[in-house]
Design a protein around this motif. Structure first.
Motif, PDB file in Angstrom:
ATOM      1  N   LEU A   1       0.858  -1.194   0.000  1.00  0.00           N
ATOM      2  CA  LEU A   1       0.000   0.000   0.000  1.00  0.00           C
ATOM      3  C   LEU A   1       0.891   1.240   0.000  1.00  0.00           C
ATOM      4  N   ALA A   2       1.896   1.230   0.850  1.00  0.00           N
ATOM      5  CA  ALA A   2       2.781   2.396   0.980  1.00  0.00           C
ATOM      6  C   ALA A   2       3.474   2.704  -0.345  1.00  0.00           C
ATOM      7  N   GLN A   3       3.798   1.659  -1.100  1.00  0.00           N
ATOM      8  CA  GLN A   3       4.506   1.855  -2.357  1.00  0.00           C
ATOM      9  C   GLN A   3       3.686   2.692  -3.354  1.00  0.00           C
ATOM     10  N   VAL A   4       2.355   2.598  -3.251  1.00  0.00           N
ATOM     11  CA  VAL A   4       1.483   3.427  -4.108  1.00  0.00           C
ATOM     12  C   VAL A   4       1.762   4.908  -3.827  1.00  0.00           C
ATOM     13  N   ALA A   5       1.824   5.246  -2.539  1.00  0.00           N
ATOM     14  CA  ALA A   5       2.071   6.641  -2.153  1.00  0.00           C
ATOM     15  C   ALA A   5       3.460   7.081  -2.597  1.00  0.00           C
ATOM     16  N   VAL A   6       4.443   6.206  -2.407  1.00  0.00           N
ATOM     17  CA  VAL A   6       5.825   6.537  -2.784  1.00  0.00           C
ATOM     18  C   VAL A   6       5.897   6.838  -4.281  1.00  0.00           C
ATOM     19  N   LYS A   7       5.301   5.959  -5.089  1.00  0.00           N
ATOM     20  CA  LYS A   7       5.307   6.138  -6.549  1.00  0.00           C
ATOM     21  C   LYS A   7       4.581   7.425  -6.964  1.00  0.00           C
ATOM     22  N   ASN A   8       3.403   7.652  -6.382  1.00  0.00           N
ATOM     23  CA  ASN A   8       2.622   8.816  -6.803  1.00  0.00           C
ATOM     24  C   ASN A   8       3.286  10.126  -6.381  1.00  0.00           C
ATOM     25  N   HIS A   9       3.940  10.116  -5.234  1.00  0.00           N
ATOM     26  CA  HIS A   9       4.703  11.310  -4.841  1.00  0.00           C
ATOM     27  C   HIS A   9       5.881  11.538  -5.788  1.00  0.00           C
TER      28      HIS A   9
ATOM     29  N   ILE B   1       2.703  -0.460 -17.203  1.00  0.00           N
ATOM     30  CA  ILE B   1       1.687   0.569 -17.450  1.00  0.00           C
ATOM     31  C   ILE B   1       1.938   1.706 -16.459  1.00  0.00           C
ATOM     32  N   SER B   2       2.043   2.920 -16.959  1.00  0.00           N
ATOM     33  CA  SER B   2       2.342   4.061 -16.089  1.00  0.00           C
ATOM     34  C   SER B   2       1.047   4.490 -15.405  1.00  0.00           C
ATOM     35  N   VAL B   3       0.994   4.346 -14.081  1.00  0.00           N
ATOM     36  CA  VAL B   3      -0.250   4.644 -13.365  1.00  0.00           C
ATOM     37  C   VAL B   3      -0.094   5.913 -12.515  1.00  0.00           C
ATOM     38  N   ASN B   4      -1.047   6.814 -12.684  1.00  0.00           N
ATOM     39  CA  ASN B   4      -1.059   8.090 -11.966  1.00  0.00           C
ATOM     40  C   ASN B   4       0.246   8.874 -12.167  1.00  0.00           C
ATOM     41  N   THR B   5       0.555   9.120 -13.423  1.00  0.00           N
ATOM     42  CA  THR B   5       1.740   9.906 -13.772  1.00  0.00           C
ATOM     43  C   THR B   5       1.638  11.341 -13.247  1.00  0.00           C
ATOM     44  N   SER B   6       0.417  11.811 -13.006  1.00  0.00           N
ATOM     45  CA  SER B   6       0.219  13.185 -12.514  1.00  0.00           C
ATOM     46  C   SER B   6       0.589  13.309 -11.041  1.00  0.00           C
ATOM     47  N   GLY B   7       0.636  12.156 -10.348  1.00  0.00           N
ATOM     48  CA  GLY B   7       0.766  12.173  -8.892  1.00  0.00           C
ATOM     49  C   GLY B   7      -0.525  11.708  -8.238  1.00  0.00           C
ATOM     50  N   GLY B   8      -1.620  11.682  -9.038  1.00  0.00           N
ATOM     51  CA  GLY B   8      -2.905  11.169  -8.545  1.00  0.00           C
ATOM     52  C   GLY B   8      -3.520  12.033  -7.458  1.00  0.00           C
ATOM     53  N   CYS B   9      -4.662  11.572  -6.949  1.00  0.00           N
ATOM     54  CA  CYS B   9      -5.317  12.271  -5.828  1.00  0.00           C
ATOM     55  C   CYS B   9      -4.343  12.352  -4.664  1.00  0.00           C
ATOM     56  N   LYS B  10      -3.546  11.300  -4.522  1.00  0.00           N
ATOM     57  CA  LYS B  10      -2.638  11.186  -3.377  1.00  0.00           C
ATOM     58  C   LYS B  10      -1.675  12.358  -3.286  1.00  0.00           C
ATOM     59  N   ALA B  11      -1.049  12.741  -4.400  1.00  0.00           N
ATOM     60  CA  ALA B  11       0.011  13.751  -4.314  1.00  0.00           C
ATOM     61  C   ALA B  11      -0.229  14.964  -5.214  1.00  0.00           C
ATOM     62  N   LYS B  12      -0.933  14.763  -6.344  1.00  0.00           N
ATOM     63  CA  LYS B  12      -1.306  15.943  -7.132  1.00  0.00           C
ATOM     64  C   LYS B  12      -2.366  16.717  -6.356  1.00  0.00           C
TER      65      LYS B  12
ATOM     66  N   ASN C   1       5.965  10.840  -8.914  1.00  0.00           N
ATOM     67  CA  ASN C   1       5.396  11.442 -10.131  1.00  0.00           C
ATOM     68  C   ASN C   1       5.002  12.898  -9.902  1.00  0.00           C
ATOM     69  N   ALA C   2       4.392  13.168  -8.751  1.00  0.00           N
ATOM     70  CA  ALA C   2       3.947  14.542  -8.450  1.00  0.00           C
ATOM     71  C   ALA C   2       5.125  15.506  -8.390  1.00  0.00           C
ATOM     72  N   ALA C   3       6.298  14.979  -8.011  1.00  0.00           N
ATOM     73  CA  ALA C   3       7.488  15.822  -7.933  1.00  0.00           C
ATOM     74  C   ALA C   3       7.816  16.416  -9.309  1.00  0.00           C
ATOM     75  N   LYS C   4       7.268  15.815 -10.360  1.00  0.00           N
ATOM     76  CA  LYS C   4       7.503  16.314 -11.729  1.00  0.00           C
ATOM     77  C   LYS C   4       6.294  17.076 -12.258  1.00  0.00           C
ATOM     78  N   ASN C   5       5.341  17.400 -11.377  1.00  0.00           N
ATOM     79  CA  ASN C   5       4.117  18.080 -11.823  1.00  0.00           C
ATOM     80  C   ASN C   5       3.977  19.443 -11.147  1.00  0.00           C
TER      81      ASN C   5
ATOM     82  N   GLU D   1       9.064  13.993  -3.201  1.00  0.00           N
ATOM     83  CA  GLU D   1       9.152  12.560  -2.957  1.00  0.00           C
ATOM     84  C   GLU D   1       8.881  12.269  -1.485  1.00  0.00           C
ATOM     85  N   MET D   2       8.436  11.057  -1.232  1.00  0.00           N
ATOM     86  CA  MET D   2       8.166  10.661   0.147  1.00  0.00           C
ATOM     87  C   MET D   2       8.763   9.279   0.389  1.00  0.00           C
TER      88      MET D   2
END
Lengths: 388, 134
Positions: free
Chosen positions: A165-173, A321-332, A175-179, A187-188
């Motif tokens: 579960l935590a890895q989802v947040a790590v990945k999305n953060h 598959i690139s998922v939530n490249t924007s950072g998603g709800c989590k980090a965008k 991505n958000a670092a580039k948005n 990053e987190m």
């Protein structure tokens, strides 16, 4: 039915925007989109606005004509669309239907939410009101707790771990670092997510998306008219709606979302595409568990493989598959009623090759997935790179 | 929750009164006007049925960030229970430490105070779950 193209996009910064009102945010996003498309205000036939809860969050109902009026579009008919967190995506589907049916040519679809004019506690209570007030929340169920019970069930049934579960947040953060529009563009570390204070076990603070202000808008037109406008077009290739029981307890498998599956099947069918054709997906990650369930229910991974796939890095930028490249709800960020439109904007940027550092290489097809409440409604859109 | 809204559902909240579909025999709680399986064929054929109150936990959580009216209870446990009648119910589990909660554990309902309208207002009662010790 006519083919539909997105010819303009615009979004505001997402965050705690105390100096800006809902109407200012909505107008800002809308005007950016109109300018990007190169349409003039008197060409707009219709405005749809996705908004979850302005009535409770800012004590203002009837927000569609309010935003239209202040955008100088008082001659444009407008309507608000509400379906909990899926309000934005559902508004986009309405816009698609308007244009595809031939009823309207130029349609603006916006999404806007102002969540920080109330206290955090109040905002969370308002989010919880998308669950069943009489048979879930009255007994003490918060919105977080309902997703926490899905997470617990998923862990028990499929062996998903808290680290996955935590890895989802790590990945999305990451991505958000580039948005540049993201609320948390940094990053987190995984340790921070895993060890965060508990909100509703097993979900900690960093398993949850934030409360945000923000707005986003797109301009749609029939594919046959794209040459008349400046905006760089992207095809909206398919739309699907899904539904399920309102209360989590009434669903047979609490670790899956039937609404997601239904919406995806319909959208893939209408676009004549398959999950494996997708290069990227913006999925509804209001909680980390939501992304795990979504990547399974959308057909990208087998049921139960969402956690391991995330751990393997299969959903990172330019992987399987690139998922939530924007950072998603989590980090965008998560301006709830705007979420579906924020997702569409990421899809268009990717397919225009305008996504900067977070560009998915050779992106041809992408999907957006928007959930209402705890999953009683869902909508999926499929986007395709424009080909002459 | 406002008083009339609560009052309408007193029978369900105090006594666990659900319905049984006159066509297929499935049981629902809270009551539904139509059975989602039989739809219009079940309309006006849904009959009242009181639940036994016993069931098993199928998922659970401990809430650390509660809704404002639940703050004094924090942290508290929420569960989804599969009742003996094959119907599932969400509720607050009490009389047990979080560490001792597990999926599959047997629980029973008990009538408890859920909250109050205001310090001088009416008190809301309803079911909570407790572990079965046998």
């Amino acid at each position: 039915m006519r083919d539909v193209a997105v010819i303009g996009i615009g979004e505001t910064q997402i965050g705690e925007l105390w100096d800006q009102s809902l109407r200012e945010l909505g107008i800002k996003a809308g005007l950016k989109a109109i300018r990007d498309a190169g349409v003039s205000g008197d060409e707009v036939d219709m405005l749809y606005v996705g908004n979850m809860s302005a009535g409770k969050l800012i004590n203002q109902e009837h927000v569609a004509p309010l935003i239209a009026d202040y955008a100088g579009l008082d001659d444009v008919p407008s309507v608000r669309v509400e379906s909990g967190g899926a309000s934005g995506g559902m508004a986009l589907a309405e816009g698609y239907i308007s244009v595809a049916s031939g009823m309207d040519d130029i349609v603006v679809v916006g999404g806007a939410e102002k969540m920080t004019d109330v206290e955090d506690d109040q905002a969370k209570e308002i989010l919880s009101s998308t669950a069943d007030q009489e048979w879930e929340t009255v007994f003490g169920a918060t919105f977080d707790s309902l997703y926490a019970m899905m997470a617990r069930y998923h862990m028990e049934e499929y062996g998903t771990t808290k680290e996955q579960l935590a890895q989802v947040a790590v990945k999305n953060h990451a991505n958000a670092a580039k948005n540049p529009n993201a609320q948390y563009p940094r990053e987190m570390p995984k340790k921070m997510v895993v060890n965060a204070p508990m909100v509703s076990e097993p979900l900690g603070m960093f398993d949850c998306a934030p409360l945000s202000d923000g707005a986003a808008a797109v301009v749609l037109c029939p594919a046959e008219m794209v040459d008349s406008y400046r905006g760089d077009p992207v095809k909206l290739a398919g739309v699907g709606h899904g539904s399920d029981h309102m209360a989590v307890h009434d669903r047979r498998n609490i670790g899956a979302m039937k609404a997601t599956k239904m919406a995806a099947e319909k959208a893939f069918d209408r676009a004549e595409l398959k999950p494996e054709d997708m290069d990227f997906a913006e999925v509804h990650d209001n909680y980390t568990i939501s992304e795990i369930m979504a990547i399974e229910d959308l057909g990208f991974f087998d049921k139960g493989d969402g956690g391991p796939a995330t751990e393997r890095g299969d959903t990172e930028l330019n992987s399987e598959i690139s998922v939530n490249t924007s950072g998603g709800c989590k980090a965008k960020g998560q301006p709830v009623g705007a979420t579906g439109i924020n997702q569409a904007i990421e899809a268009v940027q990717q397919l225009r090759k305008d996504a900067g550092e977070r560009q998915v290489e050779d992106a041809r097809y992408g999907l957006t997935h928007n959930i209402g409440g705890t999953g009683a409604s869902a909508v999926v859109h499929i986007f395709e790179r424009w080909s002459e | 929750m406002t008083m009339p809204r609560y009052w309408r559902e007193i029978r369900q909240r105090y006594k666990g009164v659900g319905v049984e579909c006159g066509k297929c025999g499935r049981i629902y709680f809270p009551p539904r006007e139509v059975c989602p399986h039989c739809r219009r064929k079940s309309y006006e054929k849904m009959e009242e049925r009181e639940l036994s109150g016993r069931g098993k936990v199928i998922t659970y959580t401990q809430v650390h960030e509660p809704l404002p009216e639940m703050k004094p209870m924090k942290p508290y446990i929420m569960v989804i229970v599969e009742m003996e009648e094959d119907v599932r119910v969400t509720g607050n589990l009490v009389n047990v430490d979080y560490e001792d909660v597990e999926i599959g554990m047997d629980v029973d309902v008990e009538l408890r105070r859920l909250g109050e309208e205001s310090p001088e207002g009416i008190i809301y009662y309803g079911y909570k779950f407790i572990p079965v010790n046998d």
